[in-house]
Motif scaffolding. Structure first.
Motif, mmCIF file in Angstrom:
data_model
loop_
_atom_site.group_PDB
_atom_site.id
_atom_site.type_symbol
_atom_site.label_atom_id
_atom_site.label_comp_id
_atom_site.label_asym_id
_atom_site.label_seq_id
_atom_site.Cartn_x
_atom_site.Cartn_y
_atom_site.Cartn_z
ATOM 1 N N SER A 14 0.852 -1.192 0.000
ATOM 2 C CA SER A 14 0.000 0.000 0.000
ATOM 3 C C SER A 14 0.887 1.241 0.000
ATOM 4 O O SER A 14 2.026 1.208 0.469
ATOM 5 C CB SER A 14 -0.904 0.009 1.228
ATOM 6 O OG SER A 14 -0.143 0.290 2.364
ATOM 7 N N GLU A 16 0.411 3.797 1.769
ATOM 8 C CA GLU A 16 0.578 4.170 3.176
ATOM 9 C C GLU A 16 1.832 3.539 3.791
ATOM 10 O O GLU A 16 2.557 4.181 4.546
ATOM 11 C CB GLU A 16 -0.630 3.668 3.952
ATOM 12 C CG GLU A 16 -1.264 4.677 4.849
ATOM 13 C CD GLU A 16 -2.613 4.176 5.343
ATOM 14 O OE1 GLU A 16 -2.699 3.019 5.788
ATOM 15 O OE2 GLU A 16 -3.567 4.962 5.244
ATOM 16 N N TRP A 58 -1.916 10.355 -2.945
ATOM 17 C CA TRP A 58 -3.242 10.814 -3.375
ATOM 18 C C TRP A 58 -4.227 9.662 -3.415
ATOM 19 O O TRP A 58 -3.897 8.590 -3.923
ATOM 20 C CB TRP A 58 -3.131 11.432 -4.780
ATOM 21 C CG TRP A 58 -4.410 12.036 -5.260
ATOM 22 C CD1 TRP A 58 -5.353 11.448 -6.050
ATOM 23 C CD2 TRP A 58 -4.900 13.353 -4.981
ATOM 24 N NE1 TRP A 58 -6.396 12.297 -6.275
ATOM 25 C CE2 TRP A 58 -6.147 13.490 -5.626
ATOM 26 C CE3 TRP A 58 -4.421 14.432 -4.229
ATOM 27 C CZ2 TRP A 58 -6.908 14.653 -5.557
ATOM 28 C CZ3 TRP A 58 -5.182 15.586 -4.172
ATOM 29 C CH2 TRP A 58 -6.401 15.698 -4.838
ATOM 30 N N ASP A 74 -9.414 9.919 -9.400
ATOM 31 C CA ASP A 74 -8.889 8.553 -9.481
ATOM 32 C C ASP A 74 -7.692 8.462 -10.440
ATOM 33 O O ASP A 74 -6.723 7.761 -10.161
ATOM 34 C CB ASP A 74 -9.988 7.585 -9.914
ATOM 35 C CG ASP A 74 -10.870 7.158 -8.752
ATOM 36 O OD1 ASP A 74 -10.456 7.329 -7.592
ATOM 37 O OD2 ASP A 74 -11.977 6.645 -9.005
ATOM 38 N N MET A 78 -3.951 7.127 -9.700
ATOM 39 C CA MET A 78 -3.178 6.148 -10.491
ATOM 40 C C MET A 78 -1.791 6.700 -10.825
ATOM 41 O O MET A 78 -0.803 5.966 -10.805
ATOM 42 C CB MET A 78 -3.954 5.779 -11.762
ATOM 43 C CG MET A 78 -5.127 4.851 -11.464
ATOM 44 S SD MET A 78 -5.991 4.338 -12.940
ATOM 45 C CE MET A 78 -7.364 5.465 -12.958
ATOM 46 N N GLY A 134 -2.472 1.277 -11.314
ATOM 47 C CA GLY A 134 -3.659 0.457 -11.038
ATOM 48 C C GLY A 134 -4.020 -0.401 -12.226
ATOM 49 O O GLY A 134 -3.133 -0.941 -12.899
ATOM 50 N N GLY A 136 -5.784 0.972 -14.601
ATOM 51 C CA GLY A 136 -6.005 1.960 -15.662
ATOM 52 C C GLY A 136 -7.401 2.554 -15.654
ATOM 53 O O GLY A 136 -7.704 3.434 -16.461
ATOM 54 N N PRO A 138 -10.704 4.379 -13.494
ATOM 55 C CA PRO A 138 -11.169 4.980 -12.249
ATOM 56 C C PRO A 138 -12.221 4.097 -11.588
ATOM 57 O O PRO A 138 -12.740 3.182 -12.224
ATOM 58 C CB PRO A 138 -11.775 6.315 -12.711
ATOM 59 C CG PRO A 138 -12.057 6.161 -14.160
ATOM 60 C CD PRO A 138 -11.084 5.145 -14.689
ATOM 61 N N PHE A 140 -11.707 1.998 -9.363
ATOM 62 C CA PHE A 140 -11.107 0.754 -8.874
ATOM 63 C C PHE A 140 -10.009 1.117 -7.879
ATOM 64 O O PHE A 140 -9.727 2.286 -7.659
ATOM 65 C CB PHE A 140 -10.550 -0.077 -10.034
ATOM 66 C CG PHE A 140 -11.636 -0.724 -10.855
ATOM 67 C CD1 PHE A 140 -12.104 -1.993 -10.533
ATOM 68 C CD2 PHE A 140 -12.209 -0.057 -11.927
ATOM 69 C CE1 PHE A 140 -13.112 -2.584 -11.268
ATOM 70 C CE2 PHE A 140 -13.226 -0.644 -12.665
ATOM 71 C CZ PHE A 140 -13.683 -1.913 -12.337
ATOM 72 N N THR A 142 -6.034 -0.306 -6.008
ATOM 73 C CA THR A 142 -4.879 -1.156 -6.298
ATOM 74 C C THR A 142 -5.071 -2.556 -5.688
ATOM 75 O O THR A 142 -4.379 -3.483 -6.080
ATOM 76 C CB THR A 142 -3.571 -0.503 -5.793
ATOM 77 O OG1 THR A 142 -3.755 -0.098 -4.450
ATOM 78 C CG2 THR A 142 -3.197 0.694 -6.644
ATOM 79 N N ASP A 143 -6.015 -2.694 -4.756
ATOM 80 C CA ASP A 143 -6.358 -4.057 -4.284
ATOM 81 C C ASP A 143 -7.009 -4.837 -5.428
ATOM 82 O O ASP A 143 -6.708 -6.011 -5.653
ATOM 83 C CB ASP A 143 -7.318 -3.997 -3.093
ATOM 84 C CG ASP A 143 -6.637 -3.517 -1.834
ATOM 85 O OD1 ASP A 143 -5.399 -3.426 -1.825
ATOM 86 O OD2 ASP A 143 -7.343 -3.231 -0.854
HETATM 87 N N1 UDP Z 1 -6.930 3.985 -8.553
HETATM 88 C C1 UDP Z 1 -7.873 3.853 -9.556
HETATM 89 N N2 UDP Z 1 -7.922 2.701 -10.284
HETATM 90 C C2 UDP Z 1 -7.092 1.641 -10.028
HETATM 91 C C3 UDP Z 1 -6.162 1.764 -8.982
HETATM 92 C C4 UDP Z 1 -6.091 2.939 -8.257
HETATM 93 O O1 UDP Z 1 -8.643 4.763 -9.800
HETATM 94 O O2 UDP Z 1 -7.177 0.620 -10.735
HETATM 95 C C5 UDP Z 1 -6.803 5.279 -7.827
HETATM 96 C C6 UDP Z 1 -7.813 5.507 -6.716
HETATM 97 O O3 UDP Z 1 -8.162 6.849 -6.717
HETATM 98 C C7 UDP Z 1 -7.024 5.192 -5.444
HETATM 99 C C8 UDP Z 1 -5.636 5.688 -5.819
HETATM 100 O O4 UDP Z 1 -5.513 5.357 -7.207
HETATM 101 O O5 UDP Z 1 -7.528 5.874 -4.327
HETATM 102 C C9 UDP Z 1 -4.505 5.061 -5.051
HETATM 103 O O6 UDP Z 1 -4.644 3.658 -4.979
HETATM 104 P P1 UDP Z 1 -5.064 2.902 -3.632
HETATM 105 O O7 UDP Z 1 -5.998 3.760 -2.831
HETATM 106 O O8 UDP Z 1 -5.539 1.552 -3.975
HETATM 107 O O9 UDP Z 1 -3.672 2.841 -2.900
HETATM 108 P P2 UDP Z 1 -3.309 2.248 -1.468
HETATM 109 O O10 UDP Z 1 -4.531 2.296 -0.597
HETATM 110 O O11 UDP Z 1 -2.878 0.857 -1.675
HETATM 111 O O12 UDP Z 1 -2.184 3.109 -1.000
#
Ligand code: UDP
Length: 241
Positions: A14, A16, A58, A74, A78, A134, A136, A138, A140, A142-143
């Motif tokens: 993540s 974070e 972000w 989103d 990404m 991610g 590609g 919005p 969605f 990264t999980d």
């Molecule tokens: N995101 C997205 N589509 C994806 C993957 C990520 O739109 O397929 C965007 C979404 O806004 C997300 C941000 O990228 O809040 C960061 O990814 P994520 O929150 O999954 O990160 P993590 O919580 O793992 O730090």
């Protein structure tokens, strides 16, 4: 015991986690320690793909709360994952671990575009493949990307790295002293109990494609290696018990 239990893994980092104690941006000590742990399992012969989040820079939802169009926010998220991916690539290559970053949003000057067969080829050659941007799309996360890419590359398991939490708990262990850790869980339990392990889209995708998940604490050095060697740490999530 040094025979890995898994041949091909997707490691979900993540955003974070990359921020470490600073709480924002990239902590270079943290990224170096993650890279070291990744190197350890590459040396065991494990094929490693990494999906990197972007929440340290972000998050789409928080952007849209501030009035930015959700899809735009989103896409910004990404792009944040691309920065994190490049930082991880840099840390790995400083340790002489060959890597490729593949992005779901094309930016050829920066990284390869995501091509499934090429990603598999890199893995077979012992290169760490970092999936950026991610999936590609919005709306969605990264999980979801980790679940999707794991299904596509036929990974044996998703390793979900958590910062300072050693698995899934009945409640937030930092707030509730009665919180207990689950040793095992099913995806249905995650969905039914509303446990915040991963979002529901990602859980469903893992469940439908029979991809096991291990939630573990990456802050403890050597834990990725322990998980890969089959030691039971963290919480194991499967399709059924
Ligand atoms: N995101 C997205 N589509 C994806 C993957 C990520 O739109 O397929 C965007 C979404 O806004 C997300 C941000 O990228 O809040 C960061 O990814 P994520 O929150 O999954 O990160 P993590 O919580 O793992 O730090």
């Amino acid at each position: 015991m040094s025979t890995p239990k898994y041949k091909r893994v997707v490691l979900k980092l993540s955003g974070e986690a990359l921020a470490g104690d600073i709480g924002y941006g990239i902590d270079s000590n943290v990224i170096t320690s993650f890279a070291k742990q990744i190197k350890e399992i590459v040396e065991l012969g494990v094929e490693v793909a990494v999906v990197v989040g972007g929440g340290n820079i972000w998050r789409g939802i928080s952007g849209s709360d501030r009035g930015i169009d959700r899809a735009t926010a989103d896409y910004m998220g990404m792009l944040a994952t691309v920065m994190n991916s490049l930082a991880l690539q840099d840390a790995l290559e400083h340790m002489n671990v060959p890597t490729r970053v593949q992005t779901s949003i094309e930016m050829r000057q920066v990284a390869e575009p995501y091509i499934r067969r090429k990603a598999i080829r890199h893995l077979e050659k012992g290169r760490v493949v970092i999936f950026a941007a991610g999936n590609g799309n919005p709306f969605f996360s990264t999980d979801t990307t980790a679940a999707l890419r794991a299904a596509e590359i036929e990974a044996d398991v998703i390793l979900m790295a958590k910062n300072n939490v050693d698995g899934v708990y009945t409640a937030d262990p930092s707030k509730d002293e009665n919180a207990t850790k689950y040793e095992t869980l099913t995806y249905l339990e995650i969905l039914n109990k509303g446990l915040r392990v991963m979002d529901s889209t990602a859980s469903s995708l893992c469940m439908d494609n029979h991809i096991p998940l291990i939630v573990f604490n990456i802050s403890e050095k050597g834990n990725i290696r322990r998980v890969v060697l089959g030691e039971h740490i963290g919480t194991v999530v499967r399709g059924s018990n």
